[in-house]
Design a protein around this motif. Structure first.
Motif, PDB file in Angstrom:
ATOM      1  N   GLU A  94       6.924   4.398  -4.128  1.00  0.00           N
ATOM      2  CA  GLU A  94       5.598   3.825  -3.919  1.00  0.00           C
ATOM      3  C   GLU A  94       5.592   2.305  -3.978  1.00  0.00           C
ATOM      4  N   LYS A 124      11.440   7.114   2.756  1.00  0.00           N
ATOM      5  CA  LYS A 124      10.234   7.136   1.933  1.00  0.00           C
ATOM      6  C   LYS A 124      10.536   7.621   0.521  1.00  0.00           C
ATOM      7  N   ARG A 137      12.083  10.270   6.512  1.00  0.00           N
ATOM      8  CA  ARG A 137      11.777  11.107   5.341  1.00  0.00           C
ATOM      9  C   ARG A 137      12.582  10.652   4.121  1.00  0.00           C
ATOM     10  N   TYR A 152       6.091  -1.507   7.974  1.00  0.00           N
ATOM     11  CA  TYR A 152       5.842  -1.315   6.545  1.00  0.00           C
ATOM     12  C   TYR A 152       4.719  -2.252   6.099  1.00  0.00           C
ATOM     13  N   PHE A 163       4.922   0.847   1.371  1.00  0.00           N
ATOM     14  CA  PHE A 163       4.513   1.906   2.283  1.00  0.00           C
ATOM     15  C   PHE A 163       5.305   1.742   3.589  1.00  0.00           C
ATOM     16  N   VAL A 164       6.228   2.662   3.852  1.00  0.00           N
ATOM     17  CA  VAL A 164       6.956   2.660   5.121  1.00  0.00           C
ATOM     18  C   VAL A 164       6.151   3.505   6.103  1.00  0.00           C
ATOM     19  N   GLU A 165       5.539   2.853   7.072  1.00  0.00           N
ATOM     20  CA  GLU A 165       4.622   3.526   7.981  1.00  0.00           C
ATOM     21  C   GLU A 165       5.353   4.291   9.075  1.00  0.00           C
TER      22      GLU A 165
END
Length: 278
Positions: free
Chosen positions: A170, A165, A162, A106, A173-175
């Motif tokens: 916002e 997120k 999914r 993240y 940011f969970v990468e």
């Protein structure tokens, strides 16, 4: 006779010492004030300014920055991608205990640095991400059997990522999320292994059966084709006897064969072909 003269060493008066100490104090205070009036934000970080307990809405970029001495402080927050590891104990739909080890990547959005500092205490991972990861993992595992969790690890990861997120929004940011390990009880793991072995054996038998069926079908088709070919040749010969004679002529080596009748007791038209004379 006058008294002898004493040697008197000239020295500084009290006023001189006061001025000296005062000058030193001013220099020290000036150095401290100069040091406390600036800050350097490291690369990959952003600064949050706090003045007498009040957080400034303006973020400080990386590099050199001025601040009010003694009353203003600048806190740093990392905006580079970070990786944290964790574990979650969950229950599957068939009430099996499942221990999941995960790694999550993240990063903090630059425009959310001040908001996260003001509204969430401590490290954003522990205050925002970890509780939601635990909750989401438990939701997803509760919808699946323990065996399906092991077999469809990638599907579990995709679904958790999914939902994660969506839950975080916002703010961060969970990468990516990596399911490092799914640990079941020893008894359940052995049962799954035995089931997999039986399934592999069944698939092998099914393959052999299908192979035998295919070979049988090929043999049947070949025999049918040969039979039809023979029937076609026989019909052709019946319809055109001269074809046989033509084939004999093509293969004749120039020597005359000898044909002997078997007599009246033999079948009508029965003959013996003797070796040709040279």
């Amino acid at each position: 006779m006058p008294p002898p003269m004493k040697n008197v060493t000239p020295g500084r008066s009290g006023t001189d010492w006061t001025l000296t100490y005062g000058l030193i104090a001013v220099v020290v205070i000036g150095v401290i004030a100069l040091y406390s009036s600036s800050a350097v934000v490291p690369p990959g970080y952003r600064g949050v300014s706090i003045t007498l307990g009040s957080v400034s809405p303006d973020m400080r970029p990386e590099g050199f920055s001025l601040k009010k001495p003694f009353i203003e402080d600048i806190r740093f927050m990392e905006i580079r991608q970070q990786t944290q590891s964790g574990k979650a104990t969950c229950f599957s739909s068939d009430m099996q205990t499942v221990d999941i080890a995960f790694n999550i990547m993240y990063r903090v959005p630059e425009n959310k640095v001040v908001t996260l500092f003001k509204d969430y205490s401590g490290d954003p991972y522990y205050s925002l991400i970890e509780p939601r990861v635990q909750e989401t993992l438990k939701q997803v595992t509760a919808e699946r059997r323990a065996e399906d969790l092991v077999r469809n690890r990638e599907a579990v990861k995709t679904e958790v990522l999914r939902k994660l997120k969506i839950n975080i929004g916002e703010l961060l940011f969970v990468e990516d999320l990596v399911v490092a390990n799914i640990d079941l009880s020893d008894e359940l793991e052995k049962a799954i292994e035995m089931k997999v072995v039986r399934e592999q054996e069944a698939l092998a038998k099914k393959f052999e059966l299908e192979k035998a069926q295919k070979e049988g079908e090929i043999t049947l088709v070949t025999a049918k084709a040969e039979s039809e070919a023979m029937q076609l040749r026989g019909n052709a010969i019946k319809a055109s006897p001269e074809v046989v004679q033509l084939e004999i002529i093509k293969k004749w080596d120039g020597r005359s064969p000898q044909v002997v009748s078997l007599g009246a007791g033999a079948a009508p038209g029965a003959t013996i072909l003797l070796p040709a004379t040279k």
